[in-house]
Design a protein around this motif. Structure first.
Motif: not given
Length: 576
Positions: A156-163
Motif C-alpha cells: 500500500p505504501v508504494r501504491r500510495k505514491f503512484q501517479k
C-alpha cells in the motif's frame, strides 16, 4: 544477549527486491518486454488497463519455456543469460540478473502461460503476491504470455505514491517507443483500454527510417539525415537532424548502445560538438543513433535499471561520434520545409514584422527603471528610450544605445529576442481581452506527431483551447489546427504547440484557467514568443525593439528574467 541482526523472511526479501526493480507499471513493461526480446520473439503485444495498474499482458512468439524452467523463473537470481561473473562483461542480452519475474510476482497477481517451441504442451502458473497457487497444463502456441494484475495490491505504501493512470500510460508509451526504436526487426503493438496506441510493422527496406516514422512521427522522420561509420570496432549508424531542426530539450534524442536504450552525456555532448557553432545555444539536435561496440568496451551494469553505461574507451567513442556527425553535416545539409502541414522554412517562413508591430503597446508613464546587467545601469523612462538595431544573430539583437540617457550610457545593448517578445506579448495581452481569442485559419495546419506526443496533446486539449488554439484529432496520430490566437499569428505553430504541451506536461498543470490571470498570461506569452533559433531581419528586430521600449517594464520578461544587457565601451576594451 538477544541478537539484533535477523535474516529477513523470503516474503520481505522479495518485496524489497521488487522495490529495486519495479518503480511503476512502465518498469514492469520494460522488464517483461526485454525478456520477450531475449527469447527471440518476432511479435510482441502489450495490453494495459488503468495505466498498467489493473492489467499488463505481454504476449510473444519467442522460444518459450518448459515447465521446469517456468518454475525456476520464479526463483531469485535464476537466469539463462549468464553462468559466471565473467559472463557479465560480454553479456549481449537485455537482462541477466533473474530478478524481474519473482520481483513483479511478489507485488501482483501474476499468471504465466508458456510453451517451449520443441514441446507439445504449454504450462500455466498462477502466483498471488509471490506465492505459487497453481501449476497446470494450458493450451497455447509456442511462446509466452504473462498477465500482471492488481500491481502493488499488497504494498500500500508504494501504491500510495503512484501517479495518475494517464501519467503511467504515457510512461509505458515512451518505454515501448524506445524498445521499438531499439529493435526495428521486431513488431510491437501497444493497446490501452482496447485502443491501439502503437503498431510497428517490420519492413524489408529502410527498416530504421520507417520505424522512426511509425514511432516518432512523419515530421520527425522528414527532418533527419542518415549517418554511418565504423572505426576500430566502434560502429555508429542512424539519423540526425540538421541544424535547423532543434528542440528546447533532449526529448528528440534517442540513443541505443548494443540495442539498449541509454542516456549518455558523453554521446550527447559528442553529437552537439559535431554541429559546431551551427546550433543556437540552449537548443538540442534531433537524433536516433545506434552504437555497436564489443561487450568488453561497455559496462551496462553501472545502473540498477541499466539506463546508463560506462565506456572503456570513452574518449575514442566520443571522437568517433563527433567526427561522424561532422562528416554527415558537411556532405548533406538539407533545409527543412514546412507548409500547411506544419513545416517551416527559415528562408521563406512567416515574417514576425506584423506581429511585432501589431502588439506594440502604448507608452506608459513610469519612473526610471533600474537594471543590473553586466554593470548596473539606470535606464531612462520608457518614453525616452530609443534603440537602433545594428545586427542580429540567432536569439539576440545588438542595438546602438547612444543618447538613451546621455553620454554616460553610450555603448551597445544586447537584447534577448525571446524574452523581449514575451514582454511585448504579455503587456499587449493584459490590455486586450481578445489576446487569446481564436482566429480561424484559411488553411488548417496538419500536425503528425509521434504517438507519445499525440497522447500529450490529447491530455491538454482543454488547455490549448483556453489559449485560443482550436485543435482536434483527425486520425491516428494526426491533428488539425483550425484556429490560433492573435498572439501566435505569424509564428511556427508546430514548434509552438509542441513547446506549450511539453511545458504543460512538465508542470503538471491541470487547467490554466485555475491559475491567476497574470500568471497564465505570462505563461502563454512566454511560450508564444519568437523562438531563440530564428534570426530576425533588421526590420523585424527594429519593430521588436520599438515595441519593447514602449512597455512599462522593458528590462524584464514576464517571468522576471532580463530582456537586455548593456555593453559599455570599457567592457568592449577588455575584450582586446
Amino acid at each position: 544477549m538477544t541478537s539484533c541482526i535477523r535474516v529477513l523472511p523470503d516474503d520481505t526479501i522479495n518485496k524489497v527486491a521488487a522495490g529495486e526493480v519495479v518503480e511503476n507499471s512502465a518498469s514492469v513493461v520494460k522488464e517483461l518486454v526485454e525478456n520477450a526480446i531475449d527469447a527471440k520473439a518476432c511479435n510482441i503485444t502489450i495490453e494495459i488497463r488503468g495505466g498498467g495498474r489493473q492489467l499488463i499482458r505481454i504476449t510473444d512468439d519467442g522460444v518459450g519455456m518448459s515447465e521446469d524452467d517456468a518454475l525456476l523463473a520464479f526463483e531469485r537470481h535464476a537466469t539463462s543469460k549468464i553462468r559466471s561473473i565473467d559472463d557479465i562483461h560480454g553479456v549481449s542480452s537485455m537482462g541477466f540478473r533473474g530478478e524481474a519475474v519473482p520481483s513483479i510476482a511478489a507485488i501482483s497477481k501474476f499468471t504465466l502461460i508458456t510453451r517451449h517451441k520443441e514441446h507439445n504442451d504449454a504450462t500455466m502458473i498462477i502466483v498471488d503476491g509471490g506465492k505459487i497457487l497453481k501449476v497446470s497444463p494450458a493450451p497455447r502456441s509456442p511462446g509466452t504470455t504473462i498477465e500482471v494484475k492488481s500491481l502493488f495490491f499488497n504494498v500500500p505504501v508504494r501504491r500510495k505514491f503512484q501517479k495518475a493512470p494517464a501519467h503511467d500510460e504515457g510512461e509505458i508509451l515512451k518505454m515501448v517507443s524506445q524498445l521499438a526504436l531499439g529493435h526495428p526487426h521486431i513488431k510491437f503493438e501497444l493497446i490501452s483500454g482496447g485502443k491501439p496506441l502503437i503498431s510497428t510493422p517490420v519492413y524489408e527496406e529502410d527498416t530504421l527510417k520507417r520505424r522512426i516514422s511509425d514511432v516518432l512521427g512523419k515530421e520527425f522522420a522528414g527532418q533527419i539525415m542518415p549517418i554511418s561509420a565504423t572505426v576500430e570496432g566502434i560502429t555508429v549508424e542512424g539519423f540526425i537532424g540538421n541544424a535547423y531542426t532543434t528542440r528546447a530539450n533532449r526529448t528528440g534524442q534517442h540513443l541505443f548502445i548494443n540495442r539498449r536504450a541509454i542516456f549518455s552525456p558523453v554521446i550527447s555532448h559528442a553529437v552537439l560538438d559535431g554541429y559546431g557553432t551551427s546550433i543556437t545555444p540552449k537548443r538540442f539536435p534531433l537524433f536516433v543513433l545506434h552504437l555497436t561496440l564489443s561487450g568488453d568496451d561497455v559496462d551496462v551494469n553501472v545502473h540498477p535499471q541499466k539506463r546508463e553505461v560506462r565506456f572503456r574507451r570513452a574518449m575514442q567513442v566520443r571522437e568517433v561520434v563527433q567526427k561522424t556527425v561532422e562528416n554527415a553535416l558537411q556532405t548533406t545539409s538539407p533545409v527543412p520545409t514546412r507548409s500547411s502541414s506544419g513545416s517551416f522554412n527559415p528562408s521563406t517562413g512567416p515574417s514576425w514584422s506584423n506581429i511585432f508591430a501589431a502588439t506594440t503597446v502604448e507608452t506608459m508613464p513610469t519612473a526610471a527603471v533600474t537594471t543590473a546587467p553586466t554593470t548596473a545601469a539606470t535606464v531612462a523612462a520608457p518614453q525616452t528610450m530609443t534603440l537602433r538595431s545594428l545586427s542580429c544573430v540567432p536569439g539576440y539583437i545588438l542595438a546602438d544605445a547612444r543618447g538613451v540617457t546621455g553620454e554616460k550610457q553610450d555603448g551597445l545593448v544586447a537584447i534577448d529576442q525571446h524574452a523581449a517578445h514575451a514582454r511585448v506579448l504579455y503587456e499587449a495581452a493584459k490590455k486586450s481581452v481578445t489576446a487569446f481569442e481564436a482566429q480561424a485559419l484559411l488553411v488548417p495546419i496538419q500536425l503528425s506527431p509521434s504517438p507519445a506526443e499525440s497522447a500529450k496533446i490529447l491530455r491538454h486539449l482543454d488547455n490549448l483551447t483556453l489559449l485560443g488554439i482550436d485543435i482536434h484529432e483527425s486520425g491516428p496520430n494526426t491533428f488539425l489546427v483550425d484556429a490560433i490566437p492573435q498572439l501566435l499569428d505569424g509564428g511556427d505553430i508546430t514548434d509552438t504547440i509542441g513547446d506549450i504541451v511539453e511545458e504543460l506536461d512538465r508542470t503538471s498543470t491541470e487547467n490554466i484557467r485555475d491559475q491567476k490571470t497574470s500568471q497564465s498570461i505570462a505563461h502563454a506569452a512566454t511560450m508564444a514568443a519568437v523562438s531563440t533559433k530564428k534570426t530576425l531581419s533588421l526590420a523585424e528586430a527594429q519593430n521588436l525593439v520599438d515595441a519593447l521600449v514602449k512597455c512599462s517594464e522593458p528590462v524584464s520578461c514576464p517571468k522576471g528574467g532580463k530582456t537586455l544587457s548593456w555593453i559599455t565601451p570599457v567592457e568592449l576594451a577588455k575584450l582586446f
